[in-house]
Design a protein around this motif. Structure first.
Motif, mmCIF file in Angstrom:
data_model
loop_
_atom_site.group_PDB
_atom_site.id
_atom_site.type_symbol
_atom_site.label_atom_id
_atom_site.label_comp_id
_atom_site.label_asym_id
_atom_site.label_seq_id
_atom_site.Cartn_x
_atom_site.Cartn_y
_atom_site.Cartn_z
ATOM 1 N N ALA A 56 -15.179 17.531 43.028
ATOM 2 C CA ALA A 56 -15.147 17.399 44.372
ATOM 3 C C ALA A 56 -15.963 18.546 45.037
ATOM 4 C CB ALA A 56 -13.838 17.344 45.043
ATOM 5 N N ARG A 57 -15.680 19.906 44.356
ATOM 6 C CA ARG A 57 -16.528 21.156 44.649
ATOM 7 C C ARG A 57 -18.112 20.776 44.579
ATOM 8 N NH1 ARG A 57 -12.267 23.618 42.504
ATOM 9 N NH2 ARG A 57 -13.480 24.186 40.413
ATOM 10 N N ASN A 77 -19.513 19.080 47.516
ATOM 11 C CA ASN A 77 -19.486 19.639 48.631
ATOM 12 C C ASN A 77 -18.279 18.947 49.327
ATOM 13 O OD1 ASN A 77 -21.339 21.638 48.218
ATOM 14 N ND2 ASN A 77 -22.780 20.222 48.701
ATOM 15 N N ARG A 78 -17.340 18.635 48.703
ATOM 16 C CA ARG A 78 -15.863 18.043 49.288
ATOM 17 C C ARG A 78 -14.860 18.811 49.176
ATOM 18 N NH1 ARG A 78 -15.544 11.848 48.417
ATOM 19 N NH2 ARG A 78 -13.698 12.121 49.776
ATOM 20 N N LEU A 79 -13.826 18.615 49.741
ATOM 21 C CA LEU A 79 -12.599 19.362 49.692
ATOM 22 C C LEU A 79 -11.790 18.833 48.357
ATOM 23 C CD1 LEU A 79 -11.406 19.679 53.208
ATOM 24 C CD2 LEU A 79 -12.580 21.311 52.263
ATOM 25 N N ALA A 80 -10.777 19.097 48.255
ATOM 26 C CA ALA A 80 -10.060 18.370 46.906
ATOM 27 C C ALA A 80 -9.857 16.851 47.248
ATOM 28 C CB ALA A 80 -8.487 19.131 47.186
ATOM 29 N N PRO A 81 -9.560 16.159 46.308
ATOM 30 C CA PRO A 81 -9.350 14.793 46.567
ATOM 31 C C PRO A 81 -8.178 14.521 47.225
ATOM 32 C CG PRO A 81 -9.311 15.599 44.006
ATOM 33 C CD PRO A 81 -9.368 16.840 44.856
ATOM 34 N N PHE A 108 -13.127 11.257 40.753
ATOM 35 C CA PHE A 108 -13.878 12.207 40.547
ATOM 36 C C PHE A 108 -13.760 12.720 39.081
ATOM 37 C CE2 PHE A 108 -13.284 13.660 45.196
ATOM 38 C CZ PHE A 108 -14.500 13.214 45.615
ATOM 39 N N ALA A 109 -12.643 12.707 38.439
ATOM 40 C CA ALA A 109 -12.166 13.084 37.245
ATOM 41 C C ALA A 109 -13.267 11.991 36.156
ATOM 42 C CB ALA A 109 -10.907 12.955 36.562
ATOM 43 N N THR A 110 -13.256 10.859 36.524
ATOM 44 C CA THR A 110 -13.891 9.783 35.627
ATOM 45 C C THR A 110 -15.454 10.200 35.712
ATOM 46 O OG1 THR A 110 -12.670 8.048 36.225
ATOM 47 C CG2 THR A 110 -14.501 7.460 35.616
#
Length: 102
Positions: A42-43, A46-50, A59-61
């Motif tokens: 996510a970082r 440029n996004r906040l947290a999931p 995201f982890a995938t």
């Protein structure tokens, strides 16, 4: 010269194989590591947290796919043609629904 393979069933089996490898890797992780990977991705985007568990898995995938040493399609297809019994037990069966057009 890159050989172009137009066998849609073989391509579907390759996607199935890669999906199975990624799913196995995700399922082997504890939830805390999934969230750590998701937050890092996510970082990087440029996004906040999931925002949800589904976001965290997505995201982890992406991060896990980068970690896995999945073969390129042409290499996998060549190896599959040489010995399908080596790969068939690892397929999830997703390729069958792709073949039917689902």
């Amino acid at each position: 010269m890159v050989e172009r393979d137009e066998d849609p069933v073989l391509r579907a089996k390759y996607r199935d194989y890669c999906s199975a490898k990624v799913a196995d890797a995700v399922l082997s992780l504890p939830p805390t590591e999934i969230y750590e990977l998701a937050e890092a991705e996510a970082r990087a985007a440029n996004r906040l947290a999931p925002a949800s568990y589904n976001d965290a898995i997505r995201f982890a995938t992406r991060r896990i796919r980068e970690r896995l040493n999945l073969p390129e399609y042409q290499d996998w297809a060549r190896a599959y043609r040489e010995d399908p019994t080596r790969y068939d037990p690892e397929l999830l069966g997703l390729w069958e629904s792709e073949e039917e057009g689902d």
